[in-house]
Motif scaffolding. Structure first.
Motif, PDB file in Angstrom:
ATOM      1  N   LEU A 104       0.842  -1.120  -0.007  1.00 45.09           N
ATOM      2  CA  LEU A 104       0.217   0.042   0.125  1.00 45.09           C
ATOM      3  C   LEU A 104       0.653   1.176   0.219  1.00 45.09           C
ATOM      4  O   LEU A 104       0.559   2.238  -0.782  1.00 45.09           O
ATOM      5  CB  LEU A 104      -1.114  -0.041   1.432  1.00 45.09           C
ATOM      6  CG  LEU A 104      -1.987   1.202   1.151  1.00 45.09           C
ATOM      7  CD1 LEU A 104      -2.831   1.446   0.028  1.00 45.09           C
ATOM      8  CD2 LEU A 104      -2.625   1.319   2.872  1.00 45.09           C
ATOM      9  N   GLY A 105       2.141   1.206   0.700  1.00 45.50           N
ATOM     10  CA  GLY A 105       2.918   2.444   0.769  1.00 45.50           C
ATOM     11  C   GLY A 105       3.490   2.611  -0.615  1.00 45.50           C
ATOM     12  O   GLY A 105       3.793   3.917  -0.827  1.00 45.50           O
ATOM     13  N   ILE A 106       3.825   1.560  -1.267  1.00 44.31           N
ATOM     14  CA  ILE A 106       4.525   1.545  -2.546  1.00 44.31           C
ATOM     15  C   ILE A 106       3.292   2.277  -3.577  1.00 44.31           C
ATOM     16  O   ILE A 106       3.713   3.203  -4.165  1.00 44.31           O
ATOM     17  CB  ILE A 106       5.209   0.336  -3.267  1.00 44.31           C
ATOM     18  CG1 ILE A 106       6.370  -0.177  -2.211  1.00 44.31           C
ATOM     19  CG2 ILE A 106       5.225   0.352  -4.535  1.00 44.31           C
ATOM     20  CD1 ILE A 106       6.747  -1.438  -2.338  1.00 44.31           C
ATOM     21  N   LEU A 107       2.264   1.982  -3.462  1.00 41.51           N
ATOM     22  CA  LEU A 107       1.072   2.280  -4.338  1.00 41.51           C
ATOM     23  C   LEU A 107       1.042   3.860  -4.017  1.00 41.51           C
ATOM     24  O   LEU A 107       0.730   4.730  -4.897  1.00 41.51           O
ATOM     25  CB  LEU A 107      -0.087   1.544  -4.251  1.00 41.51           C
ATOM     26  CG  LEU A 107      -0.103   0.204  -4.927  1.00 41.51           C
ATOM     27  CD1 LEU A 107      -1.463  -0.449  -4.384  1.00 41.51           C
ATOM     28  CD2 LEU A 107      -0.052   0.232  -6.350  1.00 41.51           C
ATOM     29  N   LEU A 108       0.856   4.099  -2.932  1.00 35.78           N
ATOM     30  CA  LEU A 108       0.664   5.592  -2.452  1.00 35.78           C
ATOM     31  C   LEU A 108       1.831   6.498  -2.743  1.00 35.78           C
ATOM     32  O   LEU A 108       1.660   7.644  -3.659  1.00 35.78           O
ATOM     33  CB  LEU A 108       0.516   5.927  -0.904  1.00 35.78           C
ATOM     34  CG  LEU A 108      -0.818   5.249  -0.560  1.00 35.78           C
ATOM     35  CD1 LEU A 108      -0.847   5.310   0.894  1.00 35.78           C
ATOM     36  CD2 LEU A 108      -1.892   6.080  -1.018  1.00 35.78           C
ATOM     37  N   ILE A 109       3.185   5.997  -2.874  1.00 36.11           N
ATOM     38  CA  ILE A 109       4.141   6.594  -3.394  1.00 36.11           C
ATOM     39  C   ILE A 109       4.153   6.797  -4.925  1.00 36.11           C
ATOM     40  O   ILE A 109       4.449   7.998  -5.280  1.00 36.11           O
ATOM     41  CB  ILE A 109       5.515   5.846  -2.909  1.00 36.11           C
ATOM     42  CG1 ILE A 109       5.896   6.186  -1.448  1.00 36.11           C
ATOM     43  CG2 ILE A 109       6.777   6.610  -3.639  1.00 36.11           C
ATOM     44  CD1 ILE A 109       6.797   5.359  -0.838  1.00 36.11           C
ATOM     45  N   VAL A 110       3.811   5.786  -5.529  1.00 38.20           N
ATOM     46  CA  VAL A 110       3.849   6.029  -6.928  1.00 38.20           C
ATOM     47  C   VAL A 110       2.745   6.833  -7.417  1.00 38.20           C
ATOM     48  O   VAL A 110       2.784   7.664  -8.294  1.00 38.20           O
ATOM     49  CB  VAL A 110       3.541   4.418  -7.503  1.00 38.20           C
ATOM     50  CG1 VAL A 110       3.016   4.512  -9.197  1.00 38.20           C
ATOM     51  CG2 VAL A 110       4.588   3.531  -7.274  1.00 38.20           C
ATOM     52  N   TRP A 111       1.514   6.588  -6.848  1.00 41.26           N
ATOM     53  CA  TRP A 111       0.446   7.548  -7.181  1.00 41.26           C
ATOM     54  C   TRP A 111       0.707   9.263  -6.929  1.00 41.26           C
ATOM     55  O   TRP A 111       0.259   9.885  -7.726  1.00 41.26           O
ATOM     56  CB  TRP A 111      -0.833   7.151  -6.201  1.00 41.26           C
ATOM     57  CG  TRP A 111      -2.047   8.114  -6.379  1.00 41.26           C
ATOM     58  CD1 TRP A 111      -2.787   8.298  -7.493  1.00 41.26           C
ATOM     59  CD2 TRP A 111      -2.253   9.348  -5.475  1.00 41.26           C
ATOM     60  NE1 TRP A 111      -3.909   9.201  -7.191  1.00 41.26           N
ATOM     61  CE2 TRP A 111      -3.570   9.865  -6.064  1.00 41.26           C
ATOM     62  CE3 TRP A 111      -1.985   9.828  -4.159  1.00 41.26           C
ATOM     63  CZ2 TRP A 111      -4.052  10.971  -5.332  1.00 41.26           C
ATOM     64  CZ3 TRP A 111      -2.434  10.859  -3.604  1.00 41.26           C
ATOM     65  CH2 TRP A 111      -3.426  11.592  -4.283  1.00 41.26           C
TER      66      TRP A 111
END
Length: 134
Positions: A104-111
């Motif tokens: 989830l953290g990686i997705l938030l960073i990419v977003w």
């Protein structure tokens, strides 16, 4: 048609010599084994894996159940010996936060990066020229 049906069934590597004579204990062992990961294969349960380590874990599990352990005690004995990675669904605790919340953290960073890059820079002269031509 029969081949397709048989191929879709899960394959079990539990050898007949490993199976307990008591059907209730064997059913418990199978249910617990479905939640334990083969440490060699990592994407298979211990009941699906042919690895010798999975065999050792299956034997240990059945020994613990035969000795009178509850399901939780048997799982804790295996976790104590092999670590929490043996669990297919590790508990949510500080040592496993990366496993549970990392994606989830990686997705938030990419977003956030894409959102930041998608906004046009205001001081870029190329942007102003492109908008004036429209």
């Amino acid at each position: 048609m029969l081949t397709l049906v048989l191929a879709s069934l899960p394959s079990f590597a539990v050898e007949p010599s490993e199976q307990l004579k008591n059907p209730a204990l064997e059913a418990r062992a199978r249910a617990i084994g479905a939640g334990l990961r083969c440490l060699v294969c990592q994407n298979e349960t211990i009941d699906e894996s042919n690895a010798s380590l999975a065999h050792d874990i299956r034997i240990l599990l059945r020994e613990r159940l035969t000795a009178g352990d509850t399901d939780e005690q048997a799982v804790q004995a295996i976790v104590k010996r092999y670590g929490e990675f043996v669990l297919l669904n590790p508990p949510v605790q500080p040592s496993t936060y990366v496993l549970w919340f990392g994606p989830l953290g990686i997705l938030l960073i990419v977003w956030a990066r894409r959102r930041g890059l998608a906004a046009p820079p205001e001081r870029d002269p190329r942007y102003h020229r492109a908008t004036q031509r429209r």
